[in-house]
Design an enzyme around this catalytic site. Structure first.
Site, PDB file in Angstrom:
ATOM      1  N   GLN A  84      -9.691   4.815   2.647  1.00 12.94           N
ATOM      2  CA  GLN A  84      -8.504   4.711   3.496  1.00 12.94           C
ATOM      3  C   GLN A  84      -7.393   5.573   2.912  1.00 12.94           C
ATOM      4  OE1 GLN A  84      -8.004   0.270   4.853  1.00 12.94           O
ATOM      5  NE2 GLN A  84      -8.858   0.301   2.788  1.00 12.94           N
ATOM      6  N   ASP A  87      -5.181  10.611  -0.301  1.00  6.87           N
ATOM      7  CA  ASP A  87      -5.180  11.511  -1.461  1.00  6.87           C
ATOM      8  C   ASP A  87      -6.567  12.141  -1.605  1.00  6.87           C
ATOM      9  OD1 ASP A  87      -5.301   8.538  -3.468  1.00  6.87           O
ATOM     10  OD2 ASP A  87      -6.977   9.909  -3.157  1.00  6.87           O
ATOM     11  N   HIS A 102      -8.603   7.384   7.354  1.00  8.06           N
ATOM     12  CA  HIS A 102      -7.190   7.471   7.728  1.00  8.06           C
ATOM     13  C   HIS A 102      -6.629   8.861   7.475  1.00  8.06           C
ATOM     14  CE1 HIS A 102      -6.831   2.836   7.416  1.00  8.06           C
ATOM     15  NE2 HIS A 102      -7.326   3.242   8.569  1.00  8.06           N
ATOM     16  N   CYS A 136       5.452  25.146  14.808  1.00  6.11           N
ATOM     17  CA  CYS A 136       4.299  25.990  15.147  1.00  6.11           C
ATOM     18  C   CYS A 136       4.796  27.115  16.065  1.00  6.11           C
ATOM     19  CB  CYS A 136       3.284  25.115  15.881  1.00  6.11           C
ATOM     20  SG  CYS A 136       1.917  25.996  16.626  1.00  6.11           S
ATOM     21  N   GLY A 175      -9.805  -2.078  -4.235  1.00  7.15           N
ATOM     22  CA  GLY A 175      -8.407  -1.655  -4.136  1.00  7.15           C
ATOM     23  C   GLY A 175      -7.843  -1.643  -2.740  1.00  7.15           C
ATOM     24  N   THR A 176      -8.282  -2.584  -1.899  1.00 11.39           N
ATOM     25  CA  THR A 176      -7.684  -2.643  -0.572  1.00 11.39           C
ATOM     26  C   THR A 176      -7.300  -4.066  -0.217  1.00 11.39           C
ATOM     27  OG1 THR A 176      -7.982  -2.132   1.781  1.00 11.39           O
ATOM     28  CG2 THR A 176      -9.949  -2.848   0.569  1.00 11.39           C
ATOM     29  N   ASN A 201     -10.626  -6.434  -7.052  1.00 14.16           N
ATOM     30  CA  ASN A 201      -9.198  -6.466  -6.735  1.00 14.16           C
ATOM     31  C   ASN A 201      -8.546  -7.526  -7.619  1.00 14.16           C
ATOM     32  OD1 ASN A 201      -6.633  -6.744  -5.498  1.00 14.16           O
ATOM     33  ND2 ASN A 201      -7.496  -6.056  -3.535  1.00 14.16           N
TER      34      ASN A 201
HETATM   35  C1  BV8 Z   1      -5.352   1.732  15.701  1.00 12.01           C
HETATM   36  C2  BV8 Z   1      -2.595   6.595   6.517  1.00 12.01           C
HETATM   37  C3  BV8 Z   1      -5.586   1.874  18.073  1.00 12.01           C
HETATM   38  C4  BV8 Z   1      -1.166   6.929   6.496  1.00 12.01           C
HETATM   39  C5  BV8 Z   1      -2.753   4.237   7.145  1.00 12.01           C
HETATM   40  C6  BV8 Z   1       0.390  -4.472  16.108  1.00 12.01           C
HETATM   41  C7  BV8 Z   1       1.089  -3.337  16.478  1.00 12.01           C
HETATM   42  C8  BV8 Z   1       0.555  -2.046  16.308  1.00 12.01           C
HETATM   43  C9  BV8 Z   1      -0.727  -1.905  15.747  1.00 12.01           C
HETATM   44  C10 BV8 Z   1      -1.405  -3.051  15.387  1.00 12.01           C
HETATM   45  C11 BV8 Z   1      -0.869  -4.324  15.560  1.00 12.01           C
HETATM   46  N1  BV8 Z   1      -1.766  -5.226  15.094  1.00 12.01           N
HETATM   47  C12 BV8 Z   1      -2.857  -4.575  14.639  1.00 12.01           C
HETATM   48  C13 BV8 Z   1      -2.659  -3.242  14.830  1.00 12.01           C
HETATM   49  C14 BV8 Z   1      -3.591  -2.185  14.477  1.00 12.01           C
HETATM   50  C15 BV8 Z   1      -3.102  -1.519  13.190  1.00 12.01           C
HETATM   51  C16 BV8 Z   1      -3.191  -2.547  12.070  1.00 12.01           C
HETATM   52  O1  BV8 Z   1      -4.268  -2.902  11.644  1.00 12.01           O
HETATM   53  N2  BV8 Z   1      -2.006  -3.014  11.611  1.00 12.01           N
HETATM   54  C17 BV8 Z   1      -1.980  -4.018  10.539  1.00 12.01           C
HETATM   55  C18 BV8 Z   1      -0.796  -3.733   9.620  1.00 12.01           C
HETATM   56  C19 BV8 Z   1      -1.878  -5.416  11.173  1.00 12.01           C
HETATM   57  N3  BV8 Z   1      -4.027  -0.436  12.980  1.00 12.01           N
HETATM   58  C20 BV8 Z   1      -3.743   0.766  13.486  1.00 12.01           C
HETATM   59  O2  BV8 Z   1      -2.705   1.054  14.052  1.00 12.01           O
HETATM   60  C21 BV8 Z   1      -4.854   1.793  13.362  1.00 12.01           C
HETATM   61  N4  BV8 Z   1      -5.044   2.426  14.630  1.00 12.01           N
HETATM   62  O3  BV8 Z   1      -5.585   0.548  15.714  1.00 12.01           O
HETATM   63  O4  BV8 Z   1      -5.346   2.521  16.827  1.00 12.01           O
HETATM   64  C22 BV8 Z   1      -5.909   2.964  19.002  1.00 12.01           C
HETATM   65  C23 BV8 Z   1      -7.230   3.108  19.454  1.00 12.01           C
HETATM   66  C24 BV8 Z   1      -7.513   4.128  20.339  1.00 12.01           C
HETATM   67  C25 BV8 Z   1      -6.519   5.034  20.749  1.00 12.01           C
HETATM   68  C26 BV8 Z   1      -5.201   4.893  20.253  1.00 12.01           C
HETATM   69  C27 BV8 Z   1      -4.890   3.861  19.371  1.00 12.01           C
HETATM   70  C28 BV8 Z   1      -4.459   2.882  12.378  1.00 12.01           C
HETATM   71  C29 BV8 Z   1      -4.357   2.313  10.995  1.00 12.01           C
HETATM   72  C30 BV8 Z   1      -4.207   3.455   9.987  1.00 12.01           C
HETATM   73  C31 BV8 Z   1      -2.779   3.538   9.504  1.00 12.01           C
HETATM   74  N5  BV8 Z   1      -2.684   4.531   8.416  1.00 12.01           N
HETATM   75  N6  BV8 Z   1      -2.736   5.167   6.180  1.00 12.01           N
HETATM   76  C32 BV8 Z   1      -0.660   6.975   5.083  1.00 12.01           C
HETATM   77  O5  BV8 Z   1      -1.415   6.720   4.130  1.00 12.01           O
HETATM   78  O6  BV8 Z   1       0.530   7.283   4.953  1.00 12.01           O
HETATM   79  S1  BV8 Z   1      -2.898   2.620   6.707  1.00 12.01           S
HETATM   80  C33 BV8 Z   1      -2.523   2.371   5.036  1.00 12.01           C
HETATM   81  O7  BV8 Z   1      -2.314   0.990   4.817  1.00 12.01           O
HETATM   82  C34 BV8 Z   1      -3.669   2.685   4.142  1.00 12.01           C
HETATM   83  O8  BV8 Z   1      -4.346   3.831   4.510  1.00 12.01           O
HETATM   84  C35 BV8 Z   1      -4.524   1.449   4.235  1.00 12.01           C
HETATM   85  O9  BV8 Z   1      -5.474   1.570   5.249  1.00 12.01           O
HETATM   86  C36 BV8 Z   1      -3.568   0.387   4.677  1.00 12.01           C
HETATM   87  C37 BV8 Z   1      -3.545  -0.750   3.699  1.00 12.01           C
HETATM   88  O10 BV8 Z   1      -3.335  -0.171   2.502  1.00 12.01           O
HETATM   89  P1  BV8 Z   1      -4.373  -0.421   1.286  1.00 12.01           P
HETATM   90  O11 BV8 Z   1      -5.106   0.842   1.056  1.00 12.01           O
HETATM   91  O12 BV8 Z   1      -5.172  -1.646   1.451  1.00 12.01           O
HETATM   92  O13 BV8 Z   1      -3.296  -0.589   0.200  1.00 12.01           O
HETATM   93  P2  BV8 Z   1      -2.335  -1.834   0.039  1.00 12.01           P
HETATM   94  O14 BV8 Z   1      -1.124  -1.346  -0.641  1.00 12.01           O
HETATM   95  O15 BV8 Z   1      -2.195  -2.574   1.327  1.00 12.01           O
HETATM   96  O16 BV8 Z   1      -3.191  -2.753  -0.937  1.00 12.01           O
HETATM   97  C38 BV8 Z   1      -3.536  -2.258  -2.216  1.00 12.01           C
HETATM   98  C39 BV8 Z   1      -4.556  -3.238  -2.772  1.00 12.01           C
HETATM   99  O17 BV8 Z   1      -4.964  -2.763  -4.057  1.00 12.01           O
HETATM  100  C40 BV8 Z   1      -3.965  -4.614  -2.976  1.00 12.01           C
HETATM  101  O18 BV8 Z   1      -4.885  -5.582  -2.484  1.00 12.01           O
HETATM  102  C41 BV8 Z   1      -3.826  -4.728  -4.498  1.00 12.01           C
HETATM  103  O19 BV8 Z   1      -4.059  -6.053  -4.969  1.00 12.01           O
HETATM  104  C42 BV8 Z   1      -4.924  -3.827  -4.974  1.00 12.01           C
HETATM  105  N7  BV8 Z   1      -4.701  -3.210  -6.283  1.00 12.01           N
HETATM  106  C43 BV8 Z   1      -3.514  -2.887  -6.881  1.00 12.01           C
HETATM  107  N8  BV8 Z   1      -3.767  -2.330  -8.097  1.00 12.01           N
HETATM  108  C44 BV8 Z   1      -5.123  -2.284  -8.246  1.00 12.01           C
HETATM  109  C45 BV8 Z   1      -5.720  -2.843  -7.107  1.00 12.01           C
HETATM  110  N9  BV8 Z   1      -7.053  -2.940  -6.946  1.00 12.01           N
HETATM  111  C46 BV8 Z   1      -7.829  -2.494  -7.964  1.00 12.01           C
HETATM  112  N10 BV8 Z   1      -7.337  -1.946  -9.098  1.00 12.01           N
HETATM  113  C47 BV8 Z   1      -5.997  -1.825  -9.271  1.00 12.01           C
HETATM  114  N11 BV8 Z   1      -5.511  -1.294 -10.409  1.00 12.01           N
HETATM  115 ZN    ZN Z   2       1.283  24.445  18.177  1.00 12.71          ZN
END
Ligand code: BV8
Ligand code: ZN
Length: 235
Positions: A84, A87, A102, A136, A175-176, A201
């Site tokens: 996800q 990087d 993503h 562009c 890590g998610t 995690n």
């Molecule tokens: C879609 C790229 C439909 C950008 C990302 C209400 C309104 C609007 C939308 C929604 C809604 N309800 C649900 C949705 C759908 C939405 C969604 O799921 N929202 C959630 C918040 C409820 N999803 C979407 O919008 C997706 N698209 O549904 O489209 C559609 C279909 C057809 C046509 C048109 C539309 C798109 C989702 C993608 C968004 N982009 N990233 C960028 O990076 O800038 S998401 C981003 O956050 C990440 O990529 C990742 O996926 C997500 C969560 O992040 P994590 O990677 O899990 O990181 P996080 O910080 O959350 O957690 C870190 C974890 O690591 C923790 O658990 C921690 O404990 C652990 N950790 C910490 N240190 C360590 C560790 N683990 C191991 N070792 C360590 N040392």
């Molecule tokens: Zn263009």
């Protein structure tokens, strides 16, 4: 083997996760808002500044022991990495089959005609609030190839990821926070088909209760020795 990774695998490289990002310059900004299609439409300059800063930061860090362990597993198994993260740390550690569900922060395109942007991306040693994105030739704005909230995931990466999860003998989820869909549904596919799922995690997540085993460990500590532990973990 299929690895499903999130921001936590890059945390020990110094890349703030989504939740940690509150401690940085962007404390007052909701990462979910600034990483959204609506955010881009309403203030592209702030979204562009945010991604320039992250692009600069990601270029300045290195893969950690967790990324390197995943790459080393290729000597023992056919390893597919579904990430996800936007990087390129898995690739820089040496992993050869990486699917970015993503998108990636190292490619850019025009938000009007879709043409790839090959121009120079300004360095951003210090985060700033607002930078106008380049234009562009067609007049459209240049944006990063990342998938924003509200946007569909890339078909090819998605299909490769579904195949990698369905065909896996074991899935390692590392890590998610497992809250963002549809990506978070991938480990659920493995659970549903009876494939062993190992979560790594330091915190519990919504996946913890259905994972075969959930290790309360950091990725950098758990992954280098994980292969040797597999027989004991999944029997
Ligand atoms: C879609 C790229 C439909 C950008 C990302 C209400 C309104 C609007 C939308 C929604 C809604 N309800 C649900 C949705 C759908 C939405 C969604 O799921 N929202 C959630 C918040 C409820 N999803 C979407 O919008 C997706 N698209 O549904 O489209 C559609 C279909 C057809 C046509 C048109 C539309 C798109 C989702 C993608 C968004 N982009 N990233 C960028 O990076 O800038 S998401 C981003 O956050 C990440 O990529 C990742 O996926 C997500 C969560 O992040 P994590 O990677 O899990 O990181 P996080 O910080 O959350 O957690 C870190 C974890 O690591 C923790 O658990 C921690 O404990 C652990 N950790 C910490 N240190 C360590 C560790 N683990 C191991 N070792 C360590 N040392
Ligand atoms: Zn263009």
């Amino acid at each position: 083997m299929t690895v499903f990774s999130g921001a936590g695998i890059s945390a020990e490289s110094g890349v703030p996760t989504f939740r940690d990002v509150e401690t940085g310059l962007w404390a007052e900004v909701d990462p979910y808002e600034i990483s959204s299609a609506d955010g881009w439409r309403s203030h592209p300059d702030r979204v562009w500044a945010w991604y320039l800063w992250r692009h600069h930061m990601m270029g300045a860090v290195a893969p950690n022991n967790a990324h390197r362990a995943v790459a080393a597993w290729e000597d023992y198994a056919d390893v597919h990495v579904v990430t996800q993260n936007v990087d390129n740390l898995h690739e820089r550690a040496g992993s050869n089959q990486v699917y970015h569900v993503h998108g990636s922060l190292f490619e850019f395109h025009c938000d009007r005609c879709g043409a790839a942007y090959l121009g120079e991306v300004p360095a951003m040693p210090e985060p700033v609030e607002s930078v106008d994105p380049p234009r562009c030739a067609c007049g459209g704005l240049i944006r990063p190839n990342v998938v924003w909230f509200g946007e569909a995931l890339p078909d090819r990466a998605w299909q490769q990821s579904v195949d990698a999860v369905i065909n896996a003998d074991v899935v390692v989820v590392v890590g998610t926070s497992s809250v963002v869909y549809p990506a978070a549904g991938l480990p659920e596919l493995a659970v549903a088909s009876g494939t062993p799922v190992i979560e790594v995690n330091p915190e519990p997540t919504p996946l913890t209760s259905t994972a075969t085993v959930s290790l309360r460990e950091k990725a950098g500590a758990a992954l280098p020795g994980l292969l040797q532990r597999l027989p004991a973990l999944i029997g």
